[in-house]
Design a protein around this motif. Structure first.
Motif, PDB file in Angstrom:
ATOM      1  N   ALA A  32       0.918  -1.308  -0.174  1.00 27.30           N
ATOM      2  CA  ALA A  32       0.060   0.115   0.042  1.00 27.30           C
ATOM      3  C   ALA A  32       0.827   1.382  -0.095  1.00 27.30           C
ATOM      4  O   ALA A  32       0.482   2.391  -0.159  1.00 27.30           O
ATOM      5  CB  ALA A  32      -0.940   0.054   1.245  1.00 27.30           C
ATOM      6  N   ILE A  33       2.226   1.147   0.082  1.00 34.45           N
ATOM      7  CA  ILE A  33       2.881   2.390   0.008  1.00 34.45           C
ATOM      8  C   ILE A  33       3.173   3.012  -1.266  1.00 34.45           C
ATOM      9  O   ILE A  33       3.727   2.682  -2.301  1.00 34.45           O
ATOM     10  CB  ILE A  33       4.484   1.972   0.568  1.00 34.45           C
ATOM     11  CG1 ILE A  33       4.552   1.052   1.801  1.00 34.45           C
ATOM     12  CG2 ILE A  33       5.379   3.209   0.683  1.00 34.45           C
ATOM     13  CD1 ILE A  33       3.969   1.881   3.166  1.00 34.45           C
ATOM     14  N   THR A  34       2.657   4.104  -1.295  1.00 35.50           N
ATOM     15  CA  THR A  34       2.340   5.225  -2.725  1.00 35.50           C
ATOM     16  C   THR A  34       3.990   5.515  -2.970  1.00 35.50           C
ATOM     17  O   THR A  34       4.573   5.206  -4.214  1.00 35.50           O
ATOM     18  CB  THR A  34       1.579   6.081  -2.573  1.00 35.50           C
ATOM     19  OG1 THR A  34       0.515   5.586  -1.893  1.00 35.50           O
ATOM     20  CG2 THR A  34       1.368   6.671  -3.836  1.00 35.50           C
ATOM     21  N   ARG A  35       4.410   5.950  -1.883  1.00 37.12           N
ATOM     22  CA  ARG A  35       5.754   6.566  -2.243  1.00 37.12           C
ATOM     23  C   ARG A  35       6.445   6.840  -1.074  1.00 37.12           C
ATOM     24  O   ARG A  35       5.977   6.946   0.214  1.00 37.12           O
ATOM     25  CB  ARG A  35       5.590   7.563  -3.247  1.00 37.12           C
ATOM     26  CG  ARG A  35       5.198   9.158  -2.760  1.00 37.12           C
ATOM     27  CD  ARG A  35       5.572  10.230  -3.533  1.00 37.12           C
ATOM     28  NE  ARG A  35       5.619  11.226  -2.634  1.00 37.12           N
ATOM     29  CZ  ARG A  35       4.710  12.173  -3.003  1.00 37.12           C
ATOM     30  NH1 ARG A  35       3.611  12.272  -4.016  1.00 37.12           N
ATOM     31  NH2 ARG A  35       4.691  13.257  -2.076  1.00 37.12           N
ATOM     32  N   VAL A  36       7.747   7.283  -1.088  1.00 36.87           N
ATOM     33  CA  VAL A  36       8.529   7.641   0.099  1.00 36.87           C
ATOM     34  C   VAL A  36       9.212   8.909  -0.068  1.00 36.87           C
ATOM     35  O   VAL A  36       9.874   9.310  -0.858  1.00 36.87           O
ATOM     36  CB  VAL A  36       9.727   6.675   0.374  1.00 36.87           C
ATOM     37  CG1 VAL A  36      10.465   7.040   1.606  1.00 36.87           C
ATOM     38  CG2 VAL A  36       9.322   5.191   0.457  1.00 36.87           C
ATOM     39  N   ASP A  37       8.811   9.942   0.943  1.00 38.14           N
ATOM     40  CA  ASP A  37       9.308  11.279   0.765  1.00 38.14           C
ATOM     41  C   ASP A  37      10.523  11.065   1.820  1.00 38.14           C
ATOM     42  O   ASP A  37      10.312  10.967   3.096  1.00 38.14           O
ATOM     43  CB  ASP A  37       8.280  12.257   1.080  1.00 38.14           C
ATOM     44  CG  ASP A  37       7.025  12.447   0.309  1.00 38.14           C
ATOM     45  OD1 ASP A  37       7.288  11.958  -0.969  1.00 38.14           O
ATOM     46  OD2 ASP A  37       6.266  12.959   0.520  1.00 38.14           O
ATOM     47  N   VAL A  38      11.753  11.665   1.170  1.00 34.29           N
ATOM     48  CA  VAL A  38      12.815  11.737   2.344  1.00 34.29           C
ATOM     49  C   VAL A  38      12.965  13.148   2.296  1.00 34.29           C
ATOM     50  O   VAL A  38      12.891  14.025   1.328  1.00 34.29           O
ATOM     51  CB  VAL A  38      14.194  11.155   1.872  1.00 34.29           C
ATOM     52  CG1 VAL A  38      14.022   9.293   1.721  1.00 34.29           C
ATOM     53  CG2 VAL A  38      14.488  11.654   0.494  1.00 34.29           C
ATOM     54  N   LEU A  95      21.253   8.700  -0.747  1.00 41.91           N
ATOM     55  CA  LEU A  95      20.490   7.878   0.328  1.00 41.91           C
ATOM     56  C   LEU A  95      19.081   7.590  -0.414  1.00 41.91           C
ATOM     57  O   LEU A  95      18.487   6.461  -0.266  1.00 41.91           O
ATOM     58  CB  LEU A  95      20.461   8.565   1.483  1.00 41.91           C
ATOM     59  CG  LEU A  95      21.605   8.815   2.406  1.00 41.91           C
ATOM     60  CD1 LEU A  95      21.199   9.737   3.641  1.00 41.91           C
ATOM     61  CD2 LEU A  95      21.958   7.353   2.887  1.00 41.91           C
ATOM     62  N   ALA A  96      18.639   8.544  -0.913  1.00 43.53           N
ATOM     63  CA  ALA A  96      17.444   8.275  -1.965  1.00 43.53           C
ATOM     64  C   ALA A  96      17.530   7.331  -2.865  1.00 43.53           C
ATOM     65  O   ALA A  96      16.638   6.250  -2.918  1.00 43.53           O
ATOM     66  CB  ALA A  96      16.754   9.867  -2.349  1.00 43.53           C
ATOM     67  N   GLY A  97      18.746   7.155  -3.378  1.00 47.78           N
ATOM     68  CA  GLY A  97      19.041   6.162  -4.497  1.00 47.78           C
ATOM     69  C   GLY A  97      18.952   4.801  -3.814  1.00 47.78           C
ATOM     70  O   GLY A  97      18.535   3.995  -4.515  1.00 47.78           O
ATOM     71  N   GLU A  98      19.489   4.596  -2.579  1.00 52.85           N
ATOM     72  CA  GLU A  98      19.409   3.416  -1.845  1.00 52.85           C
ATOM     73  C   GLU A  98      18.065   2.808  -2.023  1.00 52.85           C
ATOM     74  O   GLU A  98      17.725   1.619  -2.192  1.00 52.85           O
ATOM     75  CB  GLU A  98      20.105   3.540  -0.539  1.00 52.85           C
ATOM     76  CG  GLU A  98      21.606   3.820  -0.578  1.00 52.85           C
ATOM     77  CD  GLU A  98      22.292   2.797  -1.176  1.00 52.85           C
ATOM     78  OE1 GLU A  98      22.135   1.783  -1.145  1.00 52.85           O
ATOM     79  OE2 GLU A  98      23.764   3.090  -1.309  1.00 52.85           O
ATOM     80  N   MET A 122      15.861  -0.453  -3.843  1.00 53.40           N
ATOM     81  CA  MET A 122      14.965  -1.189  -3.274  1.00 53.40           C
ATOM     82  C   MET A 122      13.551  -1.301  -4.014  1.00 53.40           C
ATOM     83  O   MET A 122      12.638  -2.171  -3.518  1.00 53.40           O
ATOM     84  CB  MET A 122      14.638  -1.272  -1.934  1.00 53.40           C
ATOM     85  CG  MET A 122      16.147  -1.223  -1.180  1.00 53.40           C
ATOM     86  SD  MET A 122      15.962  -0.667   0.520  1.00 53.40           S
ATOM     87  CE  MET A 122      15.603  -2.268   1.202  1.00 53.40           C
ATOM     88  N   GLY A 123      13.194  -0.532  -5.117  1.00 59.10           N
ATOM     89  CA  GLY A 123      12.147  -0.752  -5.856  1.00 59.10           C
ATOM     90  C   GLY A 123      11.131   0.355  -5.427  1.00 59.10           C
ATOM     91  O   GLY A 123      10.077   0.244  -5.659  1.00 59.10           O
ATOM     92  N   LEU A 124      11.555   1.210  -4.255  1.00 61.27           N
ATOM     93  CA  LEU A 124      10.566   2.272  -3.875  1.00 61.27           C
ATOM     94  C   LEU A 124      10.519   3.466  -4.540  1.00 61.27           C
ATOM     95  O   LEU A 124      11.565   3.720  -5.246  1.00 61.27           O
ATOM     96  CB  LEU A 124      10.790   2.396  -2.352  1.00 61.27           C
ATOM     97  CG  LEU A 124      10.829   1.383  -1.311  1.00 61.27           C
ATOM     98  CD1 LEU A 124      11.714   1.696  -0.011  1.00 61.27           C
ATOM     99  CD2 LEU A 124       9.383   1.316  -0.954  1.00 61.27           C
ATOM    100  N   THR A 125       9.378   3.998  -4.632  1.00 61.58           N
ATOM    101  CA  THR A 125       9.350   5.206  -5.471  1.00 61.58           C
ATOM    102  C   THR A 125       9.761   6.412  -4.441  1.00 61.58           C
ATOM    103  O   THR A 125       8.993   6.533  -3.249  1.00 61.58           O
ATOM    104  CB  THR A 125       8.000   5.511  -5.933  1.00 61.58           C
ATOM    105  OG1 THR A 125       7.371   4.486  -6.774  1.00 61.58           O
ATOM    106  CG2 THR A 125       7.737   6.923  -6.799  1.00 61.58           C
ATOM    107  N   VAL A 126      10.456   7.154  -4.757  1.00 61.70           N
ATOM    108  CA  VAL A 126      11.097   8.323  -3.819  1.00 61.70           C
ATOM    109  C   VAL A 126      10.994   9.649  -4.218  1.00 61.70           C
ATOM    110  O   VAL A 126      11.495   9.851  -5.592  1.00 61.70           O
ATOM    111  CB  VAL A 126      12.458   7.812  -3.341  1.00 61.70           C
ATOM    112  CG1 VAL A 126      13.211   8.840  -2.293  1.00 61.70           C
ATOM    113  CG2 VAL A 126      12.684   6.333  -2.874  1.00 61.70           C
ATOM    114  N   THR A 127      10.692  10.461  -3.352  1.00 60.59           N
ATOM    115  CA  THR A 127      10.918  11.854  -3.771  1.00 60.59           C
ATOM    116  C   THR A 127      11.579  12.584  -2.827  1.00 60.59           C
ATOM    117  O   THR A 127      11.870  11.885  -1.743  1.00 60.59           O
ATOM    118  CB  THR A 127       9.689  12.807  -3.730  1.00 60.59           C
ATOM    119  OG1 THR A 127       9.261  13.039  -2.361  1.00 60.59           O
ATOM    120  CG2 THR A 127       8.271  12.068  -4.575  1.00 60.59           C
TER     121      THR A 127
END
Lengths: 837, 315
Positions: B260-266, B300-303, B307-312
């Motif tokens: 259910a995780i849409t994306r990760v905001d760092v 760090l966002a690249g890490e 892992m297949g996560l969408t990151v902003t």
């Protein structure tokens, strides 16, 4: 698939995202840019010299003939040059960026300022000693008693002159031609000089018949205009019966002038080619060929269209020497020529881009010599080559095309101040286009400015412009709205200082400094029992001064028609040829006079302060406030701070104050719009000042909004006062949208400031576009975005009060720039400076 | 969008009267959910993160703040309002200073001395949120943030239900530290949840935020199982979690959740709040930590992306 088909399918290829951060003008462009930057601004004497000699030879002849003959003499005699790096040629003076003197407008101020032009604070020019001598000995003496300026001064009624001296309003273009017009570029390109000559000849032939036509024939389809845009002949001296033949004869001379000038460039290029080495020799031969063709014929390809466009503006500038002959919707006009060349393979996309940028550079070669007084209002040589992109077609469909993107790219590549680039947006503007525009805005030149079809088009229709013409509107000069090739809008007729008039009202119509009665005798603030009574007095004063302003403008307009008929310009404004009437006399299809109300923010903030402090919360008496204003808040800093900080301010979406902006902005509009000018069209209100908020502020004493005497008014036109907008960009837009801006059909200006971080990265650009979409829905006619510089931020550290609205946006965090600690402010400043470098 | 249903008039009036404590309503927020948003900042938080960028959000009651840089030397008191206004060691002096500045707050013309936090009704707050409705049409809306909105559950629910009834998109940013039902009751009225995850190690979490992470992670697992759209918010804090090792551990935990995780905001550490600590006369616990360079943040966002996560970055 040829390049045109590809582009048509995907217009963004003309300015793809990967090129947004690049700057890639070609080598020739870079070279021309360098040359322009290094050319010192000098005073040109030739326009004055040949105009004087020409006028001396034509005395006694009808003015249109004298004006056309002047143009012909100038076209034949002025020195011309082709620079070694140029492919698009032509200028109205020997060197670029020369200060040109049109003595028929005025000589007094030029004589007065001749010695200080190299050193004056704003807009300096070098003057050679022999130029000074020639002007003083051979030019100025002839003109004394013969200039527009003197004629206007002699005819303005005393009451109007007193109101101008009392700083209630200004009368503009009293010393030079009106300018502020959009010529019919597409017709010029389509017909060429020969085609126009045939049209004039045909129209003139009607008067050789035994029964000359009266009035001129109805337009095709017989759709008479619904509105009163037709001049009444009795109002127009020199118009009406008998004037037509003179008009046509003058027009034919003007066309000869145009052909003469263009042919001289052909001759010069040919001559230069003889001694030139390859590849320049071939280039010069091509220039000669293009010019030779255009001297008589219409443009056939993209290059010829660009060159012909430029010659049009050169000729208009030679004739009138005025601000704001604006090209308008170049992305529409030049598109057919681009399509032809890209389809046939005659041009590649990069080559076409380079050609477009050569024209862009040309727009930077003309500057306007203004008096010191005028330069304070319009600092930095704005010449108003306004180009507007996108928007709607005549049928309401989206008009964005590949050339729209190329024009954005030209601005990104060059970053110059001309053309003054604008975009039109509407509810169906493509996302790609807005994003690309945002990317260009982020570069910080304030361009493109953004205009809103959703309010401007209905506003134009309300003024009697037929819908298909209204949808084809473009921008004149800075932010004024007009109709390409159809209208004389005289958009910069006057600036009306509503803040000064409020000041006079508070003091019973008298100047608080001198006690001199300038306005009507109405009760002072300390003689009224309620805000309503004060507002009734203000209303009476506004109506009084609007009537005087209109009287003054009518005089100036009449003198323009009498003394500065413009036969060449009249060729490229529709209906002048059919009617045989000069554009200055009312020959255009639509005729307006635009007058600006200045400044809504200070009026609203001042009235809100009076309402709250004096009449509602009673923490300040009327007498005390008047005394504090007269003393310029000396010893009353605490009171001033309370007036600034404890009273709601326009720009924060607070109805307690915004309702005053609405009431008085709309009231000004309603006062102006019933008046008709002498060309038969309506007066229309606008809200913009460009840089005039500074000198106009200098004319006003301390005001109840906490502004000190002489300090600038709010900037732009509809912007909040500096630093008073403390909520958000959206709150500013909401405040502005509460005015009925459909009425402000002459044009409005809203400035907004953003930190560069608001534009960093694609996600940020997308969010910025969301703000634009909201702006569009709120029906605000115009907004211009300034990306603040490191310098501005340093200024914010010195005067935080003026920059309280600068917000910092970070996830989950809330703060204002001025509330950050010093060290962090410095960090943001150095980051900003780094990005600028 | 959730709901867009009519509220019975009586119910709407009841909800509009529910009160809560907030310290700001920030329009034109760009980084706290989709589109343009209005953030409602709740006051009061169960965590005490050393790097907190809104220290004024931590305590529920209104607080006095003195922004000395805004002092205009109005002269009302004879002296200027200083930095570190009650940072004296002397308790008695502190008490006096508090009383003195409370008096000044009422009359400060520049807004430099002011109370932070006020009681507002949900109806009143929503009226302000609605002012920007014209900007919400492309996915924007209201975000409840803070502080911890869930701690004022009745108020949060009232705001969310009123917003839903107006078809305004709703989001909440939450620290996750409370009994599950407190969040669960709000979920029917939320379009997206922005859930903060700070550290996978319980002891480190406790050391720097004041609470362990068991409850937070348990709530996150329950939330993920609900298939409500969730955006994970990870503050990147040097000296706490901004290492490859920690970020990988965190990413692993996130990947282990159901989809259910849409994306990760760092959210990179910043020190913008320093002036606010000074204004509140509180020490800044994360003082002296070097910030992260853009390259470090990107790596760090690249890490996480690896892992297949969408990151902003930055939300």
């Amino acid at each position: 698939m040829n390049q045109w088909d590809e582009l048509r399918a995907n217009p963004t290829l003309a300015f793809p995202p990967e090129s947004w951060s690049e700057v890639c003008p070609d080598a020739r462009t870079a070279e021309i840019r360098r040359r322009l930057r290094e050319t010192p601004r000098q005073i040109d004497v030739e326009r004055a010299r040949y105009t004087t000699r020409s006028y001396q030879c034509t005395e006694g002849q009808p003015m249109p003939i004298r004006r056309a003959t002047m143009l012909l003499d100038l076209a034949g005699q002025m020195s011309i040059t082709i620079h070694d790096d140029e492919l698009i040629v032509g200028n109205r003076s020997l060197l670029p960026r020369m200060g040109v003197i049109a003595p028929e407008g005025a000589v007094e101020w030029i004589d007065r300022e001749l010695d200080i032009l190299p050193t004056r604070p704003q807009d300096r020019f070098q003057v050679a000693p022999e130029v000074v001598r020639e002007l003083r000995e051979e030019v100025f003496p002839y003109w004394r008693g013969r200039t527009l300026e003197e004629a206007v001064a002699g005819r303005v009624p005393a009451a109007v002159a007193a109101a101008v001296a009392g700083k209630a309003f200004s009368l503009n273009q009293t010393d030079h031609a009106q300018g502020h017009i959009l010529p019919d570029v597409p017709t010029w390109l389509r017909l060429g000089i020969g085609g126009l000559r045939a049209q004039v000849a045909a129209a003139r032939a009607r008067f050789d018949e035994p029964n000359p036509p009266t009035p001129f024939p109805a337009r095709e389809g017989g759709d008479e205009l619904p509105s009163p845009h037709r001049a009444c002949p009795e109002l127009v001296e020199g118009g009406g019966a008998g004037g037509e033949v003179i008009f046509y004869d003058a027009a034919l001379i003007a066309l000869d002038a145009a052909a003469t000038l263009i042919r001289r460039y052909a001759d010069l290029a040919e001559q230069m080619a003889v001694d030139a080495v390859p590849p320049r020799r071939a280039e010069l031969q091509e220039i000669a060929g293009v010019c030779r063709w255009l001297a008589e014929n219409p443009a056939r390809d993209f290059r010829e269209a660009l060159q012909a466009t430029w010659f049009l503006f050169v000729l208009l500038q030679i004739e009138s020497n005025a601000s704001s002959f604006s090209p308008g919707r170049l992305d529409q006009y030049l598109l057919p020529y681009l399509a032809t060349d890209l389809s046939s393979g005659a041009l590649t996309l990069p080559a076409a881009q380079a050609w477009l940028e050569y024209l862009w550079l040309k727009f930077n070669e003309v500057v306007l010599l203004r008096s010191s007084a005028s330069a304070r209002y319009f600092a930095g040589f704005p010449i108003g080559f306004n180009v507007v992109l996108g928007g709607q077609l005549a049928d309401g469909k989206d008009a964005t095309n590949p050339l729209s993107y190329m024009c954005l790219r030209a601005q990104a590549d060059l970053g110059l101040t001309q053309p003054n680039l604008s975009i039109r947006i509407h509810r169906d503007s493509p996302q790609d286009f807005l994003r690309a525009a945002a990317a260009v805005i982020s570069r910080g030149s304030g361009m493109p400015q953004v205009f809103n079809d959703e309010v401007i088009i209905p506003g134009q229709i309300r003024r009697g412009i037929v819908p298909q013409d209204a949808r084809n509107y473009a921008v004149v000069g800075c932010v004024e709205l007009s109709n390409p090739g159809l209208a004389l809008g005289w958009s910069d007729a006057s600036m009306f200082n509503m803040v000064r008039i409020l000041e006079l009202t508070l003091f019973g119509g008298a100047d608080p400094g001198t006690g001199v009665q300038i306005g009507l005798p109405t009760p002072r603030l300390d003689q009224v029992g309620s805000l309503a009574e004060l507002e009734a007095a203000y209303d009476a004063q506004m109506a009084h001064f609007v009537a005087l302003m209109v009287k003054g403008c009518d005089v100036v307009d009449a003198m323009h028609a009498e003394m500065l008929s413009s036969p060449f310009l009249s060729l490229v404004i529709q209906d002048c040829i059919e009617r045989g009437m000069d554009v200055t006399a009312g020959g255009a299809r639509y005729n307006f006079s635009g007058v600006q109300g200045v400044q809504v923010a200070n009026v609203a903030d001042s009235l809100a302060a009076i309402e709250q402090a004096v009449f509602e919360e009673h923490w300040l008496s009327a007498g005390e406030l008047l005394a504090a204003l007269q003393a310029n808040f000396a010893g009353r800093e605490l009171l001033r701070q309370r007036l600034i900080n404890r009273v709601p301010k326009y720009g924060n979406d607070d109805d307690r104050v915004d309702r005053f902006a609405r009431r008085w902005g709309d009231r000004y509009s309603k006062l102006v719009e019933p008046y008709r000018n002498r060309r038969g069209g309506p007066y229309q209100p606008g809200f913009y000042t460009v840089s005039a908020h500074v000198p106009m502020g200098a004319d006003v004493g301390a005001t109840p909004d906490g502004r000190r005497a002489g300090e600038p008014l709010a900037d732009g036109g509809l912007s909040p006062s500096a630093g008073r907008d403390r909520r958000s960009a959206t709150a500013v837009l909401r405040s502005v949208s509460k005015l009925n801006l459909e009425l402000a059909s002459n044009g409005t200006l809203l400035n907004m400031k953003f930190l560069p971080a608001f534009f960093t990265g694609m996600a940020a650009l997308d969010k910025f576009v969301l703000l634009l979409r909201g702006f569009c829905r709120l029906k605000i006619p115009h907004v211009q975005f300034n990306v603040v510089s490191a310098e501005t931020l340093r200024q914010a550290q010195v005067c935080p009060e003026d920059y309280r609205g600068l917000v910092v946006r970070v996830a989950g965090y809330s703060a204002y720039f001025t509330e950050l600690d010093r060290e962090l402010q410095n960090e943001i400043i150095s980051r900003t400076a780094f990005a600028e470098a | 969008m959730n709901g867009c249903f009519e509220l019975a008039t009586s119910e709407r009036l009841r909800l509009e009267r529910v009160e809560g404590t907030i310290f700001d309503i920030q329009r034109y927020s760009l980084h706290d959910g989709p589109g343009l948003r209005t953030n409602v900042f709740f006051k009061g938080c169960p965590l005490r993160c050393g790097w907190c960028s809104n220290p004024e959000s931590q305590q529920r009651p209104p607080e006095l703040a003195v922004f000395a840089s805004q002092c205009i030397r109005c002269g009302q008191w004879g002296d200027a309002c200083p930095d570190g206004w009650h940072a004296q060691p002397d308790e008695h002096w502190k008490q006096n200073a508090r009383a003195e500045y409370a008096r000044r707050a009422a009359l400060c013309p520049a807004g430099g001395v002011r109370w932070i936090g006020e009681r507002r009704t949900a109806g009143d707050v929503l009226a302000e949120v609605k002012r920007d409705a014209v900007f919400y049409e492309d996915g924007g809306g209201m975000t409840l943030t803070g502080g911890e909105p869930v701690l004022q559950g009745d108020f949060a629910e009232a705001l969310l239900r009123l917003a839903c009834a107006e078809c305004i998109h709703t989001a909440i940013e939450t620290c996750g530290h409370y009994p599950w039902p407190a969040l669960e009751r709000l979920l029917p009225h939320l379009d997206v949840v922005l859930f903060d995850v700070k550290h996978v190690d319980n002891a480190t979490h406790r050391a720097h935020t004041g609470v362990g992470n068991e409850l937070i992670l348990a709530n996150l697992r329950r939330l993920a199982a609900r298939s409500a759209p969730v955006i994970i918010r990870v503050p990147l804090i040097p000296g706490f979690n901004a290492t490859v090792e920690q970020i990988l551990a965190l990413g692993e935990m996130l990947v282990g959740l159901d989809g259910a995780i849409t994306r990760v905001d760092v959210l990179p550490y910043h020190t913008l709040a320093r002036a606010k600590y000074a204004a509140l006369a509180r020490p800044y616990p994360w003082q002296g930590q070097a910030g992260l360079s853009d390259e470090e943040v990107e790596s760090l966002a690249g890490e996480l992306r690896g892992m297949g996560l969408t990151v902003t970055v930055g939300g």
